[in-house]
Design a protein around this motif. Sequence first.
Motif, PDB file in Angstrom:
ATOM      1  N   LEU A   1       0.811  -1.243   0.173  1.00 29.39           N
ATOM      2  CA  LEU A   1       0.010  -0.052  -0.019  1.00 29.39           C
ATOM      3  C   LEU A   1       0.732   1.425   0.116  1.00 29.39           C
ATOM      4  CD1 LEU A   1      -2.985  -0.957   2.505  1.00 29.39           C
ATOM      5  CD2 LEU A   1      -2.696  -1.157  -0.019  1.00 29.39           C
ATOM      6  N   LYS A   2       2.232   1.187   0.511  1.00 28.98           N
ATOM      7  CA  LYS A   2       3.086   2.525   0.574  1.00 28.98           C
ATOM      8  C   LYS A   2       3.477   2.834  -0.979  1.00 28.98           C
ATOM      9  CE  LYS A   2       7.068   4.359   2.754  1.00 28.98           C
ATOM     10  NZ  LYS A   2       8.238   3.910   3.591  1.00 28.98           N
ATOM     11  N   MET A   3       3.527   1.710  -1.689  1.00 32.53           N
ATOM     12  CA  MET A   3       4.183   1.670  -2.997  1.00 32.53           C
ATOM     13  C   MET A   3       3.098   2.482  -3.844  1.00 32.53           C
ATOM     14  SD  MET A   3       7.336   1.453  -3.309  1.00 32.53           S
ATOM     15  CE  MET A   3       7.393   1.598  -5.173  1.00 32.53           C
ATOM     16  N   LEU A   4       1.763   1.844  -3.470  1.00 33.00           N
ATOM     17  CA  LEU A   4       0.490   2.162  -4.318  1.00 33.00           C
ATOM     18  C   LEU A   4       0.324   3.500  -3.879  1.00 33.00           C
ATOM     19  CD1 LEU A   4      -1.853   1.269  -5.882  1.00 33.00           C
ATOM     20  CD2 LEU A   4      -2.884   0.601  -3.752  1.00 33.00           C
ATOM     21  N   ARG A   5       0.121   4.095  -2.793  1.00 33.77           N
ATOM     22  CA  ARG A   5       0.129   5.492  -2.482  1.00 33.77           C
ATOM     23  C   ARG A   5       0.948   6.466  -3.268  1.00 33.77           C
ATOM     24  NH1 ARG A   5      -3.795   6.377   1.142  1.00 33.77           N
ATOM     25  NH2 ARG A   5      -4.236   4.567   2.787  1.00 33.77           N
ATOM     26  N   ILE A   6       2.210   6.057  -3.481  1.00 29.06           N
ATOM     27  CA  ILE A   6       3.294   6.901  -3.994  1.00 29.06           C
ATOM     28  C   ILE A   6       2.968   6.893  -5.604  1.00 29.06           C
ATOM     29  CG2 ILE A   6       5.718   6.812  -4.981  1.00 29.06           C
ATOM     30  CD1 ILE A   6       6.608   5.528  -2.094  1.00 29.06           C
ATOM     31  N   ALA A   7       2.332   5.762  -6.073  1.00 26.70           N
ATOM     32  CA  ALA A   7       2.124   5.815  -7.469  1.00 26.70           C
ATOM     33  C   ALA A   7       0.960   6.677  -7.600  1.00 26.70           C
ATOM     34  CB  ALA A   7       1.857   4.271  -8.035  1.00 26.70           C
ATOM     35  N   LEU A   8      -0.134   6.612  -6.656  1.00 25.14           N
ATOM     36  CA  LEU A   8      -1.357   7.440  -6.831  1.00 25.14           C
ATOM     37  C   LEU A   8      -0.964   8.780  -6.853  1.00 25.14           C
ATOM     38  CD1 LEU A   8      -4.056   5.332  -4.747  1.00 25.14           C
ATOM     39  CD2 LEU A   8      -3.924   5.461  -7.333  1.00 25.14           C
TER      40      LEU A   8
ATOM     41  N   GLN B   1       1.357  10.542  -7.967  1.00 21.56           N
ATOM     42  CA  GLN B   1       1.598  10.953  -9.228  1.00 21.56           C
ATOM     43  C   GLN B   1       0.784  11.217 -10.365  1.00 21.56           C
ATOM     44  OE1 GLN B   1       5.142  11.572  -9.239  1.00 21.56           O
ATOM     45  NE2 GLN B   1       5.115  10.362  -7.328  1.00 21.56           N
ATOM     46  N   ASN B   2      -0.525  10.838  -9.951  1.00 20.14           N
ATOM     47  CA  ASN B   2      -1.656  10.970 -10.874  1.00 20.14           C
ATOM     48  C   ASN B   2      -2.583  11.924 -10.208  1.00 20.14           C
ATOM     49  OD1 ASN B   2      -4.126  10.844 -12.441  1.00 20.14           O
ATOM     50  ND2 ASN B   2      -3.409   8.604 -13.266  1.00 20.14           N
ATOM     51  N   PRO B   3      -2.775  13.272 -10.672  1.00 21.56           N
ATOM     52  CA  PRO B   3      -3.603  14.268 -10.250  1.00 21.56           C
ATOM     53  C   PRO B   3      -4.989  13.890 -10.039  1.00 21.56           C
ATOM     54  CG  PRO B   3      -2.631  14.827 -12.198  1.00 21.56           C
ATOM     55  CD  PRO B   3      -2.146  13.664 -12.011  1.00 21.56           C
ATOM     56  N   SER B   4      -5.436  13.029 -11.116  1.00 20.17           N
ATOM     57  CA  SER B   4      -6.859  12.434 -10.824  1.00 20.17           C
ATOM     58  C   SER B   4      -7.301  11.565  -9.959  1.00 20.17           C
ATOM     59  CB  SER B   4      -7.244  12.076 -12.219  1.00 20.17           C
ATOM     60  OG  SER B   4      -6.553  10.777 -12.558  1.00 20.17           O
ATOM     61  N   THR B   5      -6.334  11.550  -8.961  1.00 22.20           N
ATOM     62  CA  THR B   5      -6.650  10.019  -7.934  1.00 22.20           C
ATOM     63  C   THR B   5      -6.581  10.881  -6.636  1.00 22.20           C
ATOM     64  OG1 THR B   5      -4.363   9.335  -7.846  1.00 22.20           O
ATOM     65  CG2 THR B   5      -5.772   8.311  -9.453  1.00 22.20           C
ATOM     66  N   GLY B   6      -6.958  11.922  -6.365  1.00 21.60           N
ATOM     67  CA  GLY B   6      -6.696  12.355  -5.104  1.00 21.60           C
ATOM     68  C   GLY B   6      -7.670  11.960  -4.134  1.00 21.60           C
ATOM     69  N   ARG B   7      -8.747  11.479  -4.402  1.00 19.90           N
ATOM     70  CA  ARG B   7      -9.924  10.827  -3.511  1.00 19.90           C
ATOM     71  C   ARG B   7      -9.286   9.507  -2.907  1.00 19.90           C
ATOM     72  NH1 ARG B   7     -14.471   8.970  -1.220  1.00 19.90           N
ATOM     73  NH2 ARG B   7     -14.910   6.944  -1.515  1.00 19.90           N
ATOM     74  N   LEU B   8      -8.545   8.812  -3.811  1.00 21.16           N
ATOM     75  CA  LEU B   8      -8.047   7.420  -3.680  1.00 21.16           C
ATOM     76  C   LEU B   8      -6.818   7.621  -2.261  1.00 21.16           C
ATOM     77  CD1 LEU B   8      -8.168   5.570  -6.945  1.00 21.16           C
ATOM     78  CD2 LEU B   8      -9.697   5.613  -5.039  1.00 21.16           C
ATOM     79  N   VAL B   9      -6.132   8.749  -2.617  1.00 21.10           N
ATOM     80  CA  VAL B   9      -4.973   8.958  -1.691  1.00 21.10           C
ATOM     81  C   VAL B   9      -5.493   9.226  -0.429  1.00 21.10           C
ATOM     82  CG1 VAL B   9      -2.878  10.307  -1.116  1.00 21.10           C
ATOM     83  CG2 VAL B   9      -3.404   9.741  -3.621  1.00 21.10           C
ATOM     84  N   GLU B  10      -6.546   9.699  -0.189  1.00 24.55           N
ATOM     85  CA  GLU B  10      -6.936   9.970   1.101  1.00 24.55           C
ATOM     86  C   GLU B  10      -7.847   9.048   1.908  1.00 24.55           C
ATOM     87  OE1 GLU B  10      -9.899  13.383   0.359  1.00 24.55           O
ATOM     88  OE2 GLU B  10      -8.233  14.620  -0.433  1.00 24.55           O
ATOM     89  N   LEU B  11      -7.988   7.859   1.158  1.00 23.14           N
ATOM     90  CA  LEU B  11      -8.459   6.676   1.717  1.00 23.14           C
ATOM     91  C   LEU B  11      -7.564   6.102   2.904  1.00 23.14           C
ATOM     92  CD1 LEU B  11     -10.296   4.893  -1.077  1.00 23.14           C
ATOM     93  CD2 LEU B  11     -11.385   6.427   0.610  1.00 23.14           C
ATOM     94  N   ASP B  12      -8.260   5.540   4.052  1.00 21.81           N
ATOM     95  CA  ASP B  12      -7.296   4.785   4.792  1.00 21.81           C
ATOM     96  C   ASP B  12      -6.783   3.520   4.470  1.00 21.81           C
ATOM     97  OD1 ASP B  12      -9.360   3.040   5.402  1.00 21.81           O
ATOM     98  OD2 ASP B  12     -10.307   4.257   7.123  1.00 21.81           O
ATOM     99  N   ASP B  13      -5.955   2.799   4.977  1.00 18.93           N
ATOM    100  CA  ASP B  13      -5.599   1.683   4.357  1.00 18.93           C
ATOM    101  C   ASP B  13      -6.559   0.293   4.121  1.00 18.93           C
ATOM    102  OD1 ASP B  13      -3.120   2.633   4.327  1.00 18.93           O
ATOM    103  OD2 ASP B  13      -2.359   1.619   6.243  1.00 18.93           O
ATOM    104  N   ALA B  14      -7.583   0.304   5.158  1.00 20.22           N
ATOM    105  CA  ALA B  14      -8.615  -0.667   4.815  1.00 20.22           C
ATOM    106  C   ALA B  14      -9.425  -0.312   3.743  1.00 20.22           C
ATOM    107  CB  ALA B  14      -9.593  -0.873   6.178  1.00 20.22           C
ATOM    108  N   ALA B  15      -9.902   0.992   3.767  1.00 19.56           N
ATOM    109  CA  ALA B  15     -10.642   1.332   2.504  1.00 19.56           C
ATOM    110  C   ALA B  15      -9.766   1.271   1.166  1.00 19.56           C
ATOM    111  CB  ALA B  15     -11.018   2.524   2.554  1.00 19.56           C
ATOM    112  N   LEU B  16      -8.630   1.621   1.019  1.00 17.84           N
ATOM    113  CA  LEU B  16      -8.027   1.326  -0.019  1.00 17.84           C
ATOM    114  C   LEU B  16      -7.827  -0.178  -0.512  1.00 17.84           C
ATOM    115  CD1 LEU B  16      -6.359   2.860  -2.249  1.00 17.84           C
ATOM    116  CD2 LEU B  16      -4.433   3.014  -0.642  1.00 17.84           C
ATOM    117  N   GLY B  17      -7.628  -0.758   0.785  1.00 15.08           N
ATOM    118  CA  GLY B  17      -7.265  -2.257   0.523  1.00 15.08           C
ATOM    119  C   GLY B  17      -8.596  -2.802  -0.196  1.00 15.08           C
ATOM    120  N   ASP B  18      -9.849  -2.319   0.134  1.00 12.20           N
ATOM    121  CA  ASP B  18     -10.886  -2.857  -0.316  1.00 12.20           C
ATOM    122  C   ASP B  18     -11.335  -2.360  -1.767  1.00 12.20           C
ATOM    123  OD1 ASP B  18     -11.936  -4.058   1.844  1.00 12.20           O
ATOM    124  OD2 ASP B  18     -13.096  -2.163   2.773  1.00 12.20           O
ATOM    125  N   VAL B  19     -10.755  -1.164  -2.168  1.00 15.54           N
ATOM    126  CA  VAL B  19     -10.840  -0.808  -3.532  1.00 15.54           C
ATOM    127  C   VAL B  19      -9.894  -1.448  -4.169  1.00 15.54           C
ATOM    128  CG1 VAL B  19     -10.153   1.356  -4.952  1.00 15.54           C
ATOM    129  CG2 VAL B  19     -11.570   1.700  -2.915  1.00 15.54           C
TER     130      VAL B  19
END
Length: 697
Positions: free
Chosen positions: A345-352, A354-372
């Motif tokens: 998830l740490k590398m995933l957040r770094i990748a996200l 880099q993309n300005p259109s994924t601001g909402r995904l970066v703000e999710l907590d680990d559990a919610a991001l894992g579900d996504v």
Amino acid sequence: MSTSELIAVGGGTSPLDDAEALAEKQGRKNFAKVGSARPSSLLYTYGPGAIIDLPHFTIMPSGMDDWERIWARRQGPVPEIHAPRLLESVQLQLGPQVSGLRPFPHQPTENAFSREGSDLGVPARIFPQWLRCTGCDLLAPLEFFTRSTDGYVNTHPYRPDEAVVQHVGCPGRVAKTGGGARGKAGGTRRNRTSPCVPARYLLACPDGHLDEFPYDWWVHQGGKCSKAPAPVLEMTDTGASRGASATVTCRSCGVRRPMNQAQGEVGRTHLPKCRGRLPHVDAFVKGGCEQETRLMLVGASNLWFPVTQSIIDMPRLDPAAQLKDDANQLRAALGEDLSAVSGNLKMLRIALKQNPSTGRLVELDDAALGDVVAAALGPQESEAEREERRRRWSPTDLLVPEWRYLEQDPPEERHADKRSGLTVSPRALPVGESGPVPGVGRVLAVDRLRKVNALLGFTRIDDFDRIDDSGSRLVPLCRGGRPAWVPATEDRGEGVFLQLDEARVSAWEQRVEASGLWERYVAAHKRNFERRYSETAKEMDHLERMQPARYWLVHTLAHALMRQMSMHSGYGAASLSERLYAWKPEGERPAAAGMLITTTASDSDGTLGGLVALSAPARLGEILDAALRGLMRCSSDPVCARRVPEDPEDFLHGAACHCCTMASETSCERANRFLDRRLVVPLPGAWRELAFFEDPR
């Protein structure tokens, strides 16, 4: 107000290449820009496959294949419009390969004389390709006139309206006299340069194909000229009558044939079969087309009907739907790299990041991001499942999420949703001259909204929903028929939302649909359906398209309110539009009876607040009173007030006309169908007791 430039593209059907290629080919530089248009007009009136009438010739915006080359002129990602709910609906109709919604190629300029963004624009081709010389009536293909380097001129950088195709060496109209060839006005014959105009006849078929009219074939009765392998044609037009008033003459052999012989049912028997041409993508349908062609004029109103979908961007209330949106966004942002970083998830957040259109995904907590991530990597919908969902889909499905959100009471004054930009404020019920207006249950002021519109394709001859929902009639926007993206526009504005009292609407609706008046409307709708719908719709029940009585009520009231609001808001009547929520309860879908009156603009600033200011209780009550009083009378009464469809009539309105109720095309979502004043207010005569409101006078 932003506009998109129209630029010419090269290729098989156009003499106009990009400015760079023209500079190499010709002695003087011709510019690629030939005009401009607002994004809304390119979506609803002049989209790909339509014909735009410019001052000296007509053009056709190209398909998506040519747009890719325009976008390739910019480095980095192509701009996209974020509207996941609309994208999901487009994917359902066109296929899961549609990955995004793109704006028209456009770059704002700093001032009227700056040239940045001049290489961007909507690609277009000259169409039709047959032109007539205005000086000598010569009828010839475009290539004939552009053989000369001066055959096409577009040299002024700020006057694209001066772009013109010319006949260099035009002899003028020559009259034969005993003393030799002299001009019709008596002057001597001389060569000159004359502008050319499009020959205005085309061939179209119900499957959306469009082709040049075969003038050579026509004038020679389907044969060939007996005097020349490449005959010289001319077209003369008296303009004395409507329709096809021109006559085509072969100067080589002298035969003539009027174009009016191609008109009507009998004229179709004289025309060739359809070749399956799709000029906007410069292609023909494989295997041809067996449809019967019909004569079509360049400016005909039934030449192009857009198939569009639109939404008001609102927050998702369904957690499952929000999860699906997030998963689609994650999959689109990372693509094949998703599986490589999904376990970290740490590398995933770094990748996200880099993309300005994924601001909402970066703000999710680990559990919610894992579900996504799990949803994004899960099995995708099969083609059979998508087809079944498409079969059950209804345009109402786009409106239900909006209705559910508008039904919720805002938690505060001017409640703003950060992601969608929607801002709503609660309002007290309207108060008229005699107290609260009965029948109105809730009012919301929509201070800011964003409307997103997408173009899925188009049809010709008949509008999409006037024939059937067969996908075979939808003309694709690209050669392969499966676009990777579709053009879209964003409009920002404001509005006023009114919800009617559901208990009162339900009781009133039962009374109306049990009346003799409703029986006449149902019978008229059946006649309308049977006369206008195609062979593929014979198995459909016309009641599937018949709107319930509550829709007639909400629709008519919305038109009356738009007329009054235009007098108080500072916006013209054509600037206001309706979004109707009117359907009966079905399954998990709740009943709806309400309307959102909006005004929007395509620039980033939106509108000025004149409409939302009318949501104040006293002002809205005054406008409602005036609207109801206005429905009580019409300058066409008593004819209008007594109008009810009788066999064989098939119109879909009652006491309604342009003098009292009907609105412009830009305002009405149903082409002024399903309107009746007597269902809103008690008009004199029969069925007075069916009115929803009491006499406002």
